[in-house]
Scaffold this active site. Structure first.
Site, PDB file in Angstrom:
ATOM      1  N   GLY A 257      27.856  43.061  24.475  1.00 41.70           N
ATOM      2  CA  GLY A 257      29.155  42.261  24.904  1.00 41.70           C
ATOM      3  C   GLY A 257      28.982  41.622  26.340  1.00 41.70           C
ATOM      4  N   PRO A 258      29.738  40.886  26.713  1.00 40.06           N
ATOM      5  CA  PRO A 258      29.725  40.021  28.063  1.00 40.06           C
ATOM      6  C   PRO A 258      29.855  41.317  29.219  1.00 40.06           C
ATOM      7  CG  PRO A 258      31.365  39.155  26.743  1.00 40.06           C
ATOM      8  CD  PRO A 258      31.056  40.419  25.701  1.00 40.06           C
ATOM      9  N   GLY A 260      31.168  43.377  32.039  1.00 40.57           N
ATOM     10  CA  GLY A 260      32.317  44.122  32.254  1.00 40.57           C
ATOM     11  C   GLY A 260      33.197  44.419  31.411  1.00 40.57           C
ATOM     12  N   THR A 261      33.018  44.377  30.284  1.00 42.51           N
ATOM     13  CA  THR A 261      33.813  44.656  28.954  1.00 42.51           C
ATOM     14  C   THR A 261      33.744  46.251  28.830  1.00 42.51           C
ATOM     15  OG1 THR A 261      31.776  43.965  27.733  1.00 42.51           O
ATOM     16  CG2 THR A 261      33.553  42.428  27.834  1.00 42.51           C
ATOM     17  N   GLY A 262      33.221  46.801  29.591  1.00 40.37           N
ATOM     18  CA  GLY A 262      33.419  48.406  29.257  1.00 40.37           C
ATOM     19  C   GLY A 262      32.420  49.059  28.615  1.00 40.37           C
ATOM     20  N   LYS A 263      31.137  48.645  28.516  1.00 39.92           N
ATOM     21  CA  LYS A 263      30.113  49.267  27.750  1.00 39.92           C
ATOM     22  C   LYS A 263      29.521  50.488  28.362  1.00 39.92           C
ATOM     23  CE  LYS A 263      27.734  45.468  27.815  1.00 39.92           C
ATOM     24  NZ  LYS A 263      28.641  44.499  28.578  1.00 39.92           N
ATOM     25  N   THR A 264      29.268  50.485  29.795  1.00 42.63           N
ATOM     26  CA  THR A 264      28.950  51.807  30.156  1.00 42.63           C
ATOM     27  C   THR A 264      30.033  52.634  30.465  1.00 42.63           C
ATOM     28  OG1 THR A 264      27.574  50.091  31.770  1.00 42.63           O
ATOM     29  CG2 THR A 264      27.915  52.106  32.493  1.00 42.63           C
ATOM     30  N   GLU A 481      44.048  15.959  43.014  1.00 41.46           N
ATOM     31  CA  GLU A 481      44.825  17.008  42.402  1.00 41.46           C
ATOM     32  C   GLU A 481      45.986  16.550  41.560  1.00 41.46           C
ATOM     33  OE1 GLU A 481      42.921  19.633  41.805  1.00 41.46           O
ATOM     34  OE2 GLU A 481      41.655  19.348  43.589  1.00 41.46           O
TER      35      GLU A 481
END
Ligand code: ATP
Length: 690
Positions: A257-258, A260-264, A481
């Site tokens: 997964g990308p 910072g998606t919570g794999k660790t 802008e």
């Protein structure tokens, strides 16, 4: 060996050497031989030689010497001419026994060594004259009793070859020890002995004694991934349940997964929840500057794991070693990494499904992993941790807002809606940032505005209010802008506008903020409208000043990428047709002919030109409103959607939504939502029954 080694793992997880400060453990053990001892002994010998074997004797003057010489008591006199004419006086055997000298005589501490001198003279002055004086003094005594004057060159003690040798040995030894320590991984432990643990795995072991505080409750969203991971834990706890029916327990699961998606986090939760030992390490822990170390560490890791089975091995960032092996011999390969990977593949084949060792690995680059690693029988399962959707973001907010003091009526739903495209890590960061911002303003609780400021800071970077900008530049930025805002307001499918600012942040001088629609697929007209809005800034400069500037760099880059993707990846261009060159590009050979390349280039240019022309025409038609918006922007620095609405009226997308509501009868819309409700209900029932 491994028995003891594992024990040390429990107490000192950081490195696998026994803790020297653990007194209990060291009690009763004989101190181990250490190379430091050799150097200590050498140093002591060296000091003894220099202290005891070196100088001795008492100082006398010339008059006393001549007296002794005249009595025939002196055997020889060594005169060190190079050392300032220092003379050492050696007495005869008989003279040493005399009462006058008895107390002054010293013996050599080393048996068999030469006897040391008894007296010395700091300087003899002129050597020739000294010789004559000695000759004269002993002219009356027998020739056998006369003293010899020997010119010598003793030099300094530090000049002696023995001393030089000792110094060399000590220096070399110190350097050697230093290198050994570095190779062994640094801190702690007995110096050179660490070289022997270099091939040992660096895995951190979590088991009953090491508490991990993360549980599945801390992982918000990721329902599918959680279920799969929980199942793996269950495999280890109740293997019979699965094997009784003839099923095989999977060997590994890959969390993809990308960033910072919570794999660790998910893996940590497994460590916290599973009642089995959990080995955790990173792909880069296998890599060392020595050849063969990686493979040896893999072997050691699996050996330890098998001893502790049932257990889980978790390798984070596995792409560090799992990258596809080189196909082209010409390009050369990273042999050490490939050896490590080969060893990993072999070990994974080596342990059977009944060994009770399951591997978990995480990566955000599954596409670059070696296909052998991903085949069934190794990492049989791929668990996808995707970017969180609206509901998942809400849940992640719930987790990370728990430790934060927030206002009572904080609308978490609103926060979740404001953060499309944010990963779990971004949300965690945002909550923390909001708390810091609130603290900076001496608030007692964190409010909605603090969270919005945190979003601005995370997306746009740090506010730089005191950046030096001339009034002309400021007006040009306001026009730029306002151009973005105007075009996006007029395009039905552009992302909805939230606010426009000309406060410099990070590297940008101003920005139009949108709330991107969360969609899974994008249509051609949506991409075109987005490109048109992106080109609105440069188009506004052209319409208002009839001059363009470098301020549109980011916009041009974005538009070019989008146009390239439309033409060569998504097959959204009529002239190119349904062809995709996705992932086929490499710098050596293009997958298309020169003619096709020219066609692609032409279509990309055509697309961007068309959208630029469209933006120019929208802005020319609304020039008065554009200028009004730019003036307001210059005045207030930040203007919101509501202010823009006051100038332009309803936005094109709102108009379209209203029209849709009017055209499609209410009954149909209600019926549609009823159908969805029924489906959702069925879905939840199904889940519950499972
Ligand atoms: P990378 O691929 O870059 O290593 P990752 O997917 O392993 O990233 P983590 O290290 O697990 O990401 O996440 C970083 C932090 O983000 C976590 O410590 C946690 O605070 C937060 N986070 C990410 N996802 C979630 C989630 N689903 N629920 C709660 N917190 C999350």
């Amino acid at each position: 060996m491994s028995q003891e080694y594992n024990k040390s793992d429990k107490t000192d997880n950081q490195n696998n050497t026994p803790n020297p400060f653990d007194n209990k453990k060291n009690k009763g053990k004989k101190p181990k031989f250490n190379s430091l001892w050799i150097y200590a002994i050498l140093a002591v010998v060296f000091i003894l030689i220099s202290v005891l074997g070196g100088s001795s004797g008492n100082k006398i003057d010339m008059k006393e010497l001549l007296k002794m010489v005249s009595k025939g008591e002196v055997e020889s006199i060594d005169v060190d001419i190079a050392n300032g004419g220092r003379a050492e006086v050696f007495l005869t055997k008989d003279a040493k026994k005399l009462k006058d000298h008895k107390n002054e005589v010293k013996e050599n501490p080393f048996p068999g060594g030469t006897a040391p001198y008894t007296y010395y003279l700091s300087s003899v002055g002129d050597y020739e004259y000294f010789n004559t004086q000695i000759e004269n003094a002993q002219s009356n005594i027998d020739v056998e009793k006369r003293a010899f004057v020997n010119p010598v060159n003793k030099g300094n003690i530090w000049d002696s070859p023995l001393v030089t040798l000792v110094i060399y040995i000590v220096i070399f030894g110190l350097i050697w020890m230093f290198i050994m320590r570095r190779m062994g991984g640094g801190a702690g432990g007995a110096g050179g002995s660490q070289i022997f643990s270099i091939g040992k795995s660096k895995a951190q072991l979590f088991d009953k004694d090491t508490k991990v505080n993360v549980t599945f409750k801390d992982v918000a969203g990721l329902e599918g991934a959680k279920e799969e991971v929980m199942e793996i834990v269950d495999f280890l706890k109740n293997p019979k349940k699965y094997t009784n029916l003839g099923g095989k327990i999977p060997k590994g699961a890959l969390l993809v997964g990308p960033p910072g998606t919570g794999k660790t986090l998910l893996a940590k939760a497994v460590a916290g929840e599973a009642d089995v030992p959990f080995f955790s390490l990173s792909g880069s822990d296998f890599v060392e500057m020595f050849v063969g170390v990686g493979a040896s560490r893999v072997r050691d890791l699996f050996k330890q794991a098998k001893e502790k089975a049932p257990c889980i091995i978790f390798i984070d960032e596995i792409d560090a070693i799992g990258r596809a092996r080189g196909k082209n011999a010409m390009q050369g390969g990273n042999d050490e990494r490939e050896n490590t990977l080969n060893q990993l593949l072999t070990e994974m084949d080596g342990f059977g499904t009944d060994t009770g060792v399951i591997m978990l690995a995480a990566t955000n680059r599954a596409d670059i992993l070696d296909s052998a690693l991903l085949r069934a029988g190794r990492f049989d399962r791929q668990i996808y941790a995707d970017m969180p959707d609206l509901n998942e973001r809400r849940e992640i907010f719930d987790v990370h807002l728990k430790p934060i003091k927030i206002v009572k009526d904080l609308d978490i739903d609103f926060l979740a809606r404001q953060t499309p495209g944010f990963s779990g890590a971004d949300i965690a960061n945002m909550c923390n940032e909001a708390a810091l911002i609130a603290a900076r303003h001496d608030k007692k609780v964190v409010e909605k505005q603090d969270f919005l400021d945190a979003v601005d800071r995370i997306v746009g970077g740090l506010e730089k209010k005191n950046k030096i900008i001339t009034p002309e530049e400021k007006y040009a930025i306001a026009v730029h802008e306002a151009g973005h805002a105007t075009v996006s307001w007029m395009c039905e499918f552009a992302h909805p506008l939230v606010k426009v600012t000309i406060v410099p942040r990070g590297r940008s001088l101003g920005a139009a903020w949108y709330l991107p629609n969360e969609r899974q697929i994008t249509r051609t007209e949506e991409m075109l409208d987005e490109m048109c809005a992106t080109l609105g800034g440069r188009a506004a400069e052209k319409v208002v000043f009839d001059k363009i500037s470098t301020g549109a760099l980011n916009d041009l880059e974005k538009v070019t990428k989008q146009a390239m993707a439309m033409v060569s990846i998504y097959g959204l261009n009529e002239a190119i047709g349904n062809i995709s060159y996705y992932n086929m590009d490499n710098s050596f050979s293009k997958p298309f002919s020169e003619k096709q390349a020219a066609l692609i280039d032409g279509e990309i240019k055509k697309l961007t030109d068309e959208q630029y022309a469209r933006a120019i025409s929208i802005l020319s038609e609304n020039k008065d409103k554009l200028l009004k918006l730019a003036d307001q922007l210059l005045d207030k620095e930040v203007i919101f959607k509501e202010d823009v609405e006051k100038i332009f009226g309803m936005s094109a997308s709102d108009v379209a939504a209203k029209k849709y509501k009017e055209e499609v009868p209410e009954v149909v819309i209600e019926a549609k939502s009823e159908v969805t409700e029924v489906l959702e209900e069925e879905d939840t029932k199904e889940k519950e029954s499972e």
